[in-house]
Design an enzyme around this catalytic site. Structure first.
Site, short mmCIF file in Angstrom:
data_model
loop_
_atom_site.label_atom_id
_atom_site.label_comp_id
_atom_site.label_asym_id
_atom_site.label_seq_id
_atom_site.Cartn_x
_atom_site.Cartn_y
_atom_site.Cartn_z
N CYS A 148 48.90 54.97 42.14
CA CYS A 148 47.65 54.35 41.70
C CYS A 148 47.40 54.60 40.22
O CYS A 148 47.16 53.68 39.45
CB CYS A 148 46.49 54.88 42.53
SG CYS A 148 44.88 54.34 41.93
N GLY A 286 51.37 38.80 46.92
CA GLY A 286 50.39 39.76 47.42
C GLY A 286 49.48 40.24 46.31
O GLY A 286 49.42 39.64 45.23
N VAL A 287 48.78 41.33 46.57
CA VAL A 287 47.78 41.82 45.62
C VAL A 287 48.39 42.14 44.26
O VAL A 287 47.94 41.65 43.22
CB VAL A 287 47.07 43.06 46.18
CG1 VAL A 287 46.12 43.65 45.14
CG2 VAL A 287 46.29 42.70 47.44
N ILE A 290 49.82 38.96 42.39
CA ILE A 290 48.80 38.06 41.86
C ILE A 290 48.07 38.69 40.67
O ILE A 290 47.77 38.04 39.67
CB ILE A 290 47.82 37.63 42.96
CG1 ILE A 290 48.55 36.78 44.00
CG2 ILE A 290 46.64 36.86 42.37
CD1 ILE A 290 49.20 35.51 43.45
N GLU A 291 47.78 39.98 40.76
CA GLU A 291 47.15 40.66 39.63
C GLU A 291 48.03 40.60 38.39
O GLU A 291 47.57 40.32 37.28
CB GLU A 291 46.83 42.12 39.98
CG GLU A 291 45.67 42.26 40.95
CD GLU A 291 45.29 43.71 41.21
OE1 GLU A 291 44.28 43.93 41.90
OE2 GLU A 291 46.00 44.61 40.71
N LEU A 416 45.98 52.01 50.44
CA LEU A 416 45.00 51.84 49.37
C LEU A 416 44.59 53.22 48.86
O LEU A 416 44.45 54.16 49.64
CB LEU A 416 43.76 51.10 49.87
CG LEU A 416 43.97 49.67 50.37
CD1 LEU A 416 42.72 49.16 51.07
CD2 LEU A 416 44.35 48.74 49.22
N ALA A 417 44.38 53.33 47.55
CA ALA A 417 44.09 54.64 46.97
C ALA A 417 42.82 55.26 47.54
O ALA A 417 42.78 56.45 47.85
CB ALA A 417 43.98 54.51 45.45
N HIS A 541 16.19 41.75 40.39
CA HIS A 541 16.48 40.41 39.87
C HIS A 541 16.40 40.43 38.35
O HIS A 541 15.51 41.05 37.78
CB HIS A 541 15.46 39.41 40.42
CG HIS A 541 15.59 38.03 39.83
ND1 HIS A 541 16.54 37.14 40.25
CD2 HIS A 541 14.90 37.41 38.82
CE1 HIS A 541 16.43 36.02 39.55
NE2 HIS A 541 15.45 36.17 38.67
#
Length: 567
Positions: A148, A286-287, A290-291, A416-417, A541
């Site tokens: 990571c 995959g992730v 694509i990144e 996942l980290a 808001h």
């Protein structure tokens, strides 16, 4: 034993501090909690309190000196006490243990917990075990932080931010910000230097955290022998009551002819390139693929993504995948889905990726991004129960071998980290206090750090429909005031809820700040908050997170800022 006074790490970016003034002299009495010196960093000044009572035995670094974080600058102890430094401790002769070949030595002391691997699961497990009072050792063969920090999450985000800056400059004119010139160039050496500097600060930060928690650090390759001892670099044996095997993962390689072509790179290789490739073929949508595709496309590389499945990032919501595909194509990223690669050949020094359908992609470089595999090197001589190359663990993170736990990517449950962080905590708690804490992942989110970001937690709409009678709410960022004002209004929030009770089953976000909003969504699911309860909350808001509120309201047919559906 004398207590060490160290230069603290007062912030994740801090690498050194300056001693402004010692408020005590050698020989002065010191009380725990008493301010003994002032230090200054590049961002702030602070007072350092004594963490033990006694006498200031020795000052090693003096007023005006700049000192790296975690370095010992003085000692507190009892009057007349001899100071034994950590270096002198390391020089103590090891106690030899007889072995069959006489090649191994055992350190004099043993540990409550030995952690193998300094990635997200490993270093968190080590610190957590130390917090619980255990004597802990950790072994890391490379740099702390694992995939990571060194080759994944952090480096890719540094590249994606660089690409995002370029996109923001290009859209500046539409917001009335005009530059004298629209031309720019990318200095990849500096891009890589920036990435490396970020990584170095974080890796040193992890090591500082370990040292501050009195975790003993060993550098080298660790393996477990048949006696359930840990052997470091084949020669040094360390013994512990429990072992936490957090070996992490390694790059997966595709088994096709030509994959050894010098132009075929792993994600590790790509992140070290000091020259921007003119063109890039990304094998795997995959992730990570694509990144990297978006990052390098924004920097100026012509990118083609080749994915075997029928859509990119198939783990995310179908609508999210479709929208991201549309946006990538709009940015001139070519995407080929349902495409199987047959071979890779040389094409006049470039890489030619051939496919089953006959279409070829020729590029200067190719990135193999088909996922990662558990790194089981640390298993050594122990036979664990395995499943498809991963170490099987129970809900306590314990393996089939009692007393050995395996959190993180090595068990491949969810690579996942942030999941590894939690697994490391669970493993440490159970290793120190006995098996009592179970791993729960239903509220663990997933994020794709593209622009716009994609994030999800819980079930997809398809999965939910198979199991439950559901209602779906949706709100587009095009109707969100903050998103409109920021010029970043592409995407949506989708909330999937149980029709009977309004229980939230899944949340999917494409759009600005999705990676931040999804943490709030995870909290809603962990606390089992219903959509009815969400709409009783008042959201600030204008904020991006109002889109989550509106999507929950839409589940109930009460979204104020959605156009009313005509029957």
């Amino acid at each position: 034993m004398a207590y060490e006074i160290i230069m603290p790490k007062a912030g994740i970016d801090m690498t050194e501090g300056q001693i402004v003034k010692w408020l005590k002299k050698e020989g002065d009495p010191v009380t725990e909690g008493e301010i003994i010196l002032e230090i200054m960093t590049d961002k702030t000044s602070m007072e350092l309190e004594a963490e033990a009572s006694g006498v200031l035995l020795k000052i090693l670094r003096h007023d005006g000196e700049t000192v790296p974080v975690t370095e010992v600058i003085g000692y507190i102890g009892q009057e007349g006490e001899e100071i034994v430094t950590s270096d002198q401790e390391e020089e103590k002769p090891a106690v030899e243990e007889e072995t069959t070949d006489g090649s191994l030595t055992r350190l004099e002391d043993s540990y409550n917990v030995i952690v193998i691997g300094g990635g997200p699961a490993g270093y968190v497990a080590a610190i957590r075990a130390a917090q619980l009072g255990a004597k802990v050792a950790i072994v890391e063969k490379k740099e702390f932080g694992g995939t990571c920090l060194n080759q994944g999450c952090i480096p890719t985000k540094a590249y994606l931010k660089s690409g995002e800056i370029i996109e923001e400059v290009e859209m500046a004119a539409s917001r009335g910000i005009l530059f004298d010139s629209t031309h720019y160039k990318v200095d990849m050496k500096k891009v890589v230097q920036h990435k490396n500097s970020v990584v170095k600060k974080l890796t040193s930060g992890v090591e500082a955290l370990l040292r501050s928690n009195k975790v003993e650090i060993f550098k080298g390759v660790a393996r477990i022998n048949k006696n359930k001892d840990v052997v470091v670099n084949g020669s040094t044996v360390i013994k512990g009551d429990k072992i936490i095997l957090a070996g992490g993962s390694k790059v997966s390689r595709i088994n096709i002819p030509g994959v050894d072509h010098p132009g075929v790179l792993s994600s590790d290789d790509l992140l070290s390139l000091e020259e921007l490739p003119e063109s890039l073929a990304v094998i795997g949508g995959g992730v990570i693929g694509i990144e990297m595709a978006q990052a390098f496309s924004a920097l100026g590389t012509k990118v083609t993504v080749i994915e075997m499945m029928d859509r990119i990032i198939p783990s995310v919501d179908v609508e999210a995948s479709a929208l991201l595909t549309k946006l990538l194509k709009k940015r001139n990223v070519k995407i080929m889905t349902s495409t199987k690669i047959t071979e890779i050949v040389d094409k006049k020094g470039k890489v030619e990726v051939r496919t089953e359908g006959g279409e070829s992609v020729v590029a200067e470089k190719a990135l193999v991004s088909i996922g990662r595999l558990p790194d089981i090197e640390g298993m050594g001589e122990i036979q664990f129960e395995m499943e498809r190359g991963r170490i099987k663990v129970d809900k306590y993170m314990e393996t089939s071998v009692k007393g050995i736990y395996a959190p993180g990517d090595i068990n491949a449950i969810k690579m996942l980290a942030h999941v590894a962080f939690r697994m490391g905590e669970v493993a440490a708690d159970n290793a120190v206090k006995g098996n009592h804490r179970e791993l729960k992942l239903h509220s663990a989110p997933s994020v794709v750090y593209t622009h716009p970001e994609v994030a999800m937690v819980g079930l997809t709409e398809e999965e939910a429909r198979e199991r439950y009678d559901i209602r779906v709410g949706r709100f587009d960022f095009a109707a969100n005031g903050r998103a409109m004002a920021s010029g970043d209004n592409v995407g949506f929030v989708k909330v999937i809820a149980d029709n009977k009770y309004g229980e939230i089953l899944g949340i999917h976000i494409v759009g600005p700040a999705a990676a931040e909003i999804i943490n709030q969504a995870s909290l809603l699911m962990e606390m089992e908050i219903t959509v009815d309860e969400v709409v009783k909350t008042i959201y600030g808001h204008p904020t991006y997170s109002e889109a989550l509120f509106e999507a929950c309201a839409d589940v109930l047919g009460e979204a104020i800022h959605n156009v009313k559906k005509q029957k």
